[in-house]
Design a protein around this motif. Sequence first.
Motif, PDB file in Angstrom:
ATOM      1  N   LEU A  71       0.780  -1.148   0.106  1.00  6.07           N
ATOM      2  CA  LEU A  71      -0.073   0.157   0.054  1.00  6.07           C
ATOM      3  C   LEU A  71       1.041   1.386  -0.019  1.00  6.07           C
ATOM      4  O   LEU A  71       0.744   2.334  -0.709  1.00  6.07           O
ATOM      5  CB  LEU A  71      -0.797   0.060   1.168  1.00  6.07           C
ATOM      6  CG  LEU A  71      -2.485  -0.405   1.013  1.00  6.07           C
ATOM      7  CD1 LEU A  71      -3.040  -0.526   2.535  1.00  6.07           C
ATOM      8  CD2 LEU A  71      -3.015   0.280   0.159  1.00  6.07           C
ATOM      9  N   LYS A  74       0.799   4.021  -2.560  1.00  7.15           N
ATOM     10  CA  LYS A  74       0.536   5.454  -2.418  1.00  7.15           C
ATOM     11  C   LYS A  74       1.535   6.257  -2.665  1.00  7.15           C
ATOM     12  O   LYS A  74       1.116   7.698  -3.289  1.00  7.15           O
ATOM     13  CB  LYS A  74       0.024   5.590  -0.936  1.00  7.15           C
ATOM     14  CG  LYS A  74      -1.047   4.728  -0.429  1.00  7.15           C
ATOM     15  CD  LYS A  74      -2.202   5.609  -0.629  1.00  7.15           C
ATOM     16  CE  LYS A  74      -3.551   4.806  -0.079  1.00  7.15           C
ATOM     17  NZ  LYS A  74      -4.742   5.578  -0.424  1.00  7.15           N
ATOM     18  N   PHE A 114     -10.172  -4.961   4.236  1.00  6.93           N
ATOM     19  CA  PHE A 114     -10.803  -4.182   5.717  1.00  6.93           C
ATOM     20  C   PHE A 114     -12.200  -3.998   5.812  1.00  6.93           C
ATOM     21  O   PHE A 114     -12.781  -4.108   6.866  1.00  6.93           O
ATOM     22  CB  PHE A 114      -9.891  -2.832   5.730  1.00  6.93           C
ATOM     23  CG  PHE A 114      -8.424  -2.993   5.920  1.00  6.93           C
ATOM     24  CD1 PHE A 114      -7.763  -3.947   6.597  1.00  6.93           C
ATOM     25  CD2 PHE A 114      -7.548  -2.254   4.805  1.00  6.93           C
ATOM     26  CE1 PHE A 114      -6.572  -4.066   6.817  1.00  6.93           C
ATOM     27  CE2 PHE A 114      -6.366  -2.611   4.909  1.00  6.93           C
ATOM     28  CZ  PHE A 114      -5.691  -3.391   5.736  1.00  6.93           C
ATOM     29  N   LEU A 143      -8.910  -1.430  13.871  1.00  3.07           N
ATOM     30  CA  LEU A 143      -8.128  -1.692  13.065  1.00  3.07           C
ATOM     31  C   LEU A 143      -8.517  -1.452  11.562  1.00  3.07           C
ATOM     32  O   LEU A 143      -7.917  -0.908  10.604  1.00  3.07           O
ATOM     33  CB  LEU A 143      -7.550  -3.179  13.180  1.00  3.07           C
ATOM     34  CG  LEU A 143      -6.308  -3.459  12.063  1.00  3.07           C
ATOM     35  CD1 LEU A 143      -5.003  -2.798  12.537  1.00  3.07           C
ATOM     36  CD2 LEU A 143      -6.029  -5.156  12.071  1.00  3.07           C
ATOM     37  N   MET A 163      -7.650   1.023   8.955  1.00  4.04           N
ATOM     38  CA  MET A 163      -6.729   0.845   7.920  1.00  4.04           C
ATOM     39  C   MET A 163      -7.403   1.309   6.293  1.00  4.04           C
ATOM     40  O   MET A 163      -6.813   1.443   5.462  1.00  4.04           O
ATOM     41  CB  MET A 163      -6.406  -0.740   7.834  1.00  4.04           C
ATOM     42  CG  MET A 163      -5.348  -1.004   8.781  1.00  4.04           C
ATOM     43  SD  MET A 163      -3.701   0.056   8.715  1.00  4.04           S
ATOM     44  CE  MET A 163      -3.237  -0.487   6.901  1.00  4.04           C
ATOM     45  N   LEU A 195      -7.065   4.862   5.768  1.00  6.81           N
ATOM     46  CA  LEU A 195      -5.539   4.904   5.218  1.00  6.81           C
ATOM     47  C   LEU A 195      -5.496   4.602   3.828  1.00  6.81           C
ATOM     48  O   LEU A 195      -4.848   5.005   2.870  1.00  6.81           O
ATOM     49  CB  LEU A 195      -4.567   4.433   6.151  1.00  6.81           C
ATOM     50  CG  LEU A 195      -4.446   5.034   7.533  1.00  6.81           C
ATOM     51  CD1 LEU A 195      -3.547   4.198   8.376  1.00  6.81           C
ATOM     52  CD2 LEU A 195      -3.901   6.645   7.344  1.00  6.81           C
ATOM     53  N   ALA A 196      -6.156   3.273   3.549  1.00  9.19           N
ATOM     54  CA  ALA A 196      -6.152   2.639   2.354  1.00  9.19           C
ATOM     55  C   ALA A 196      -6.835   3.554   1.266  1.00  9.19           C
ATOM     56  O   ALA A 196      -6.557   3.474  -0.031  1.00  9.19           O
ATOM     57  CB  ALA A 196      -6.371   1.235   2.343  1.00  9.19           C
TER      58      ALA A 196
END
Lengths: 64, 314
Positions: free
Chosen positions: A35, A39, B57, B108, B112, B115-116
């Motif tokens: 990731l 990114k 996720f 989590l 995540m 963020l992803a």
Amino acid sequence: MSNFRPDHELHQRRRGRNFGLLAVLLGFVALVFLLTVVKVQNGGKVEAFDHTARPSLTTPEGGQ
Amino acid sequence: MSDTSFDSSQTTEASFGDYFALLKPRVMSLVVFTALVGLLVAPGSVHPVEGFAAILFIALGGGASGALNMWWDADIDRIMKRTQKRPIPAGKVTPDEAFAIGIALSCLSVIMLGLASNLVAAGLLAFTIFFYVVIYTMWLKRSTPQNIVIGGAAGAFPPMIGWAVATGGVSIESIMMFAITFFWTPPHFWALALFMKSDYSDAKVPMLTVTHGRRNTRIQIFAYTVLLAALSVGMSFTALNGPVFLATAIILNLLFIKGAWTILRRNEEQAEGDNYAAERSFFKLSLLYLFLLFTAILADAVLVRMGVTFGGWV
């Protein structure tokens, strides 16, 4: 002497659990790494303000 | 006593599979599939690694809410035959472990996903977990026969989250995918409640079969099926317009209405006579219904990307 053998069913279960957790953690680390690579590659130019005049930070003439 | 031997059958130490079972893998598969369709049909592109991480996720968040559901419902899971083999009532995982895993994985997965992908998707996932655990599990499930009608929203959010991963927002198409799953949930669960017989009354869960009777449940299944059919076929003429979706919706809804009609016309004696064959078959059909309808949405999106047109349809 104890008959607490290493190949006891309980140990097999614990081993399975520990290896399962290891696989999950390694997978998570690999995913976060991938990731991060994606990114950074797709994130465009990363340029923070460092109190120095730079052409890329100035507004072009015409105002836009 | 100096004997240090012990009997493994007396231990309740969980295996890795027992912890995985806490995440309700079968429910997770539905979450993964609908979220994936939402992600793939949305306009815009997502890098495959980001897409994979996002789906993972979302699935983890769904699984975490399943663990929290099992923690809270451990008392009634011990009573109901359908849930007696779950890890907590089976004595393999303690309620405290389930709670810790649920909370940890919830945090989590939301962090995540944020963020992803983006904060909208993460916010929707957080709301979905909150809705399933607090609104449905803790509040509605034990207090109203509308529990699975309103609580069904939790299971309907994944395609919206998948869509938000790709677009960073909510749109009419993603709301329609939400609506399909939302209106599909009541007939799906009430059919299950009919053939699980006394499970819910034994556990004192106010399912419609318990509070309003089995006859009324049959009527409600038919009503919601007709509503779902009108909604899904009607959607073929709006934002989810596509020939594959229209054809699939017509065929599936005819089969679904036929199944609901059979259930409506039966009484308890007939159902007992063949061990609830029609109700079981309707339940299986409902699983196929959702899977094929979302596959059709995906198929239309693939046709559009490939540039295939059907006389102005796509």
